[in-house]
Design a protein around this motif. Structure first.
Motif, mmCIF file in Angstrom:
data_model
loop_
_atom_site.group_PDB
_atom_site.id
_atom_site.type_symbol
_atom_site.label_atom_id
_atom_site.label_comp_id
_atom_site.label_asym_id
_atom_site.label_seq_id
_atom_site.Cartn_x
_atom_site.Cartn_y
_atom_site.Cartn_z
ATOM 1 N N HIS A 155 -4.298 66.189 25.871
ATOM 2 C CA HIS A 155 -3.053 66.854 26.248
ATOM 3 C C HIS A 155 -2.741 66.633 27.725
ATOM 4 C CE1 HIS A 155 -4.860 69.752 23.103
ATOM 5 N NE2 HIS A 155 -4.011 68.946 22.477
ATOM 6 N N VAL A 156 -1.518 66.975 28.105
ATOM 7 C CA VAL A 156 -1.107 66.958 29.505
ATOM 8 C C VAL A 156 -0.839 68.401 29.920
ATOM 9 C CG1 VAL A 156 0.490 66.021 31.206
ATOM 10 C CG2 VAL A 156 -0.025 64.703 29.147
ATOM 11 N N HIS A 157 -1.550 68.845 30.952
ATOM 12 C CA HIS A 157 -1.442 70.237 31.404
ATOM 13 C C HIS A 157 -0.569 70.338 32.648
ATOM 14 C CE1 HIS A 157 -4.644 72.281 28.858
ATOM 15 N NE2 HIS A 157 -4.657 71.009 28.458
ATOM 16 N N GLU A 158 -0.074 71.553 32.887
ATOM 17 C CA GLU A 158 1.053 71.760 33.793
ATOM 18 C C GLU A 158 0.694 71.813 35.275
ATOM 19 O OE1 GLU A 158 2.859 75.452 32.701
ATOM 20 O OE2 GLU A 158 0.944 76.536 32.612
ATOM 21 N N ILE A 159 -0.598 71.842 35.644
ATOM 22 C CA ILE A 159 -0.989 71.938 37.047
ATOM 23 C C ILE A 159 -2.010 70.844 37.362
ATOM 24 C CG2 ILE A 159 -2.031 73.386 38.839
ATOM 25 C CD1 ILE A 159 -1.067 75.826 37.288
ATOM 26 N N ALA A 212 5.747 69.614 25.358
ATOM 27 C CA ALA A 212 5.965 68.291 25.966
ATOM 28 C C ALA A 212 4.644 67.599 26.252
ATOM 29 C CB ALA A 212 6.778 68.438 27.250
ATOM 30 N N GLY A 213 3.603 68.373 26.528
ATOM 31 C CA GLY A 213 2.303 67.792 26.884
ATOM 32 C C GLY A 213 1.393 67.500 25.713
ATOM 33 N N ASP A 214 1.857 67.671 24.494
ATOM 34 C CA ASP A 214 1.017 67.400 23.322
ATOM 35 C C ASP A 214 1.052 65.918 22.971
ATOM 36 O OD1 ASP A 214 0.503 70.079 23.202
ATOM 37 O OD2 ASP A 214 1.994 70.504 21.657
ATOM 38 N N LEU A 215 -0.134 65.304 22.903
ATOM 39 C CA LEU A 215 -0.252 63.876 22.602
ATOM 40 C C LEU A 215 -1.235 63.671 21.453
ATOM 41 C CD1 LEU A 215 -0.364 62.370 26.227
ATOM 42 C CD2 LEU A 215 1.582 62.457 24.665
ATOM 43 N N ALA A 262 -2.040 67.397 34.969
ATOM 44 C CA ALA A 262 -3.371 66.861 34.685
ATOM 45 C C ALA A 262 -3.465 66.455 33.222
ATOM 46 C CB ALA A 262 -4.448 67.894 35.007
ATOM 47 N N VAL A 263 -4.258 65.419 32.964
ATOM 48 C CA VAL A 263 -4.572 65.038 31.585
ATOM 49 C C VAL A 263 -5.906 65.691 31.215
ATOM 50 C CG1 VAL A 263 -3.256 62.899 31.521
ATOM 51 C CG2 VAL A 263 -5.568 62.871 32.429
ATOM 52 N N MET A 264 -6.017 66.116 29.962
ATOM 53 C CA MET A 264 -7.183 66.873 29.535
ATOM 54 C C MET A 264 -7.728 66.341 28.218
ATOM 55 S SD MET A 264 -8.793 69.625 30.794
ATOM 56 C CE MET A 264 -7.477 70.520 31.655
#
Length: 224
Positions: free
Chosen positions: A104-108, A146-149, A181-183
């Motif tokens: 996922h892509v996180h907001e901070i 938006a950050g869900d991959l 950040a990518v997680m």
């Protein structure tokens, strides 16, 4: 009777002049064609060169992220590239156990081990400082953030590669003041897919938040 020499010369000179004039015209025509062809070729090459330069510029890396585990060990890299269809994420992971992992892509843009969630100081753990998934549309549930991959597949040799293009994210969202950040999570992502035969009331809050992807195993700050 043989004609006088002067008369024969008068009859042959016009023919010779016509032949010479025709040869000259053909020569000029050939030269003109070569010039036109050369100009056209130069124009075509120039346009092709400009197109190639534009494609190269469009394909330049927008940002990168180095995936780190909680102990500071490197677990791969993620390269972000702007494309016509959106932002491309190219993941190159290493040193992981085989399996499927939520991605996922996180907001901070903070990857602090043993940290607190920005909106809940009592919620602590590795990389909690990165906050939640970039939400996108208001009130969206997982997997519509938006950050869900897609889930990352890691092979038997511990490496995993994935390339995905998303139009849900923009450069300003990823490279704003607080970054992103990518997680990589410790478990597969179920994308909120919980059939009623398993849960009559539907997915719970944890599933709708992160798809039951588990702990945060690796994190990388997106840097332009």
């Amino acid at each position: 009777m043989r004609q006088p020499t002067s008369l024969r010369h008068l009859r042959t000179r016009p023919a010779a002049l016509l032949a010479a004039g025709g040869a000259l015209a053909l020569g000029l025509s050939a030269c003109g064609g070569a010039d036109d062809g050369g100009d056209s070729a130069n124009t075509d090459n120039g346009e092709a060169g400009r197109a190639s330069d534009a494609e190269t510029a469009d394909g330049d890396a927008l940002a990168t992220a180095e995936l780190m585990d909680p102990d500071g060990g490197t677990m791969g890299t993620v390269t972000l590239t702007q494309t016509d269809g959106g932002i491309e994420f190219a993941v190159d992971a290493e040193g992981m156990e085989p399996g499927m992992y939520g991605f996922h892509v996180h907001e901070i843009g903070e990857c602090e081990p043993d940290s607190a969630a920005p909106d809940d100081p009592e919620d602590t753990g590795d990389f909690m400082s990165a906050g939640s998934h970039i939400p996108g549309e208001d009130d969206a549930d997982h997997p519509d953030h938006a950050g869900d991959l897609p889930t990352l597949l890691v092979n038997d040799d511990g490496t995993g590669t994935m390339t995905v293009v998303t139009d849900r994210l923009t450069e300003p969202e990823l490279l704003d003041d607080d970054g992103a950040a990518v997680m990589v999570h410790s478990d597969p992502d179920n994308f909120g897919n919980v059939p009623e035969r398993y849960a009559e009331d539907g997915p719970d809050e944890d599933t709708l938040s992160a798809g039951d992807a588990g702990d945060r195993m690796a994190c990388g700050v997106i840097e332009g």
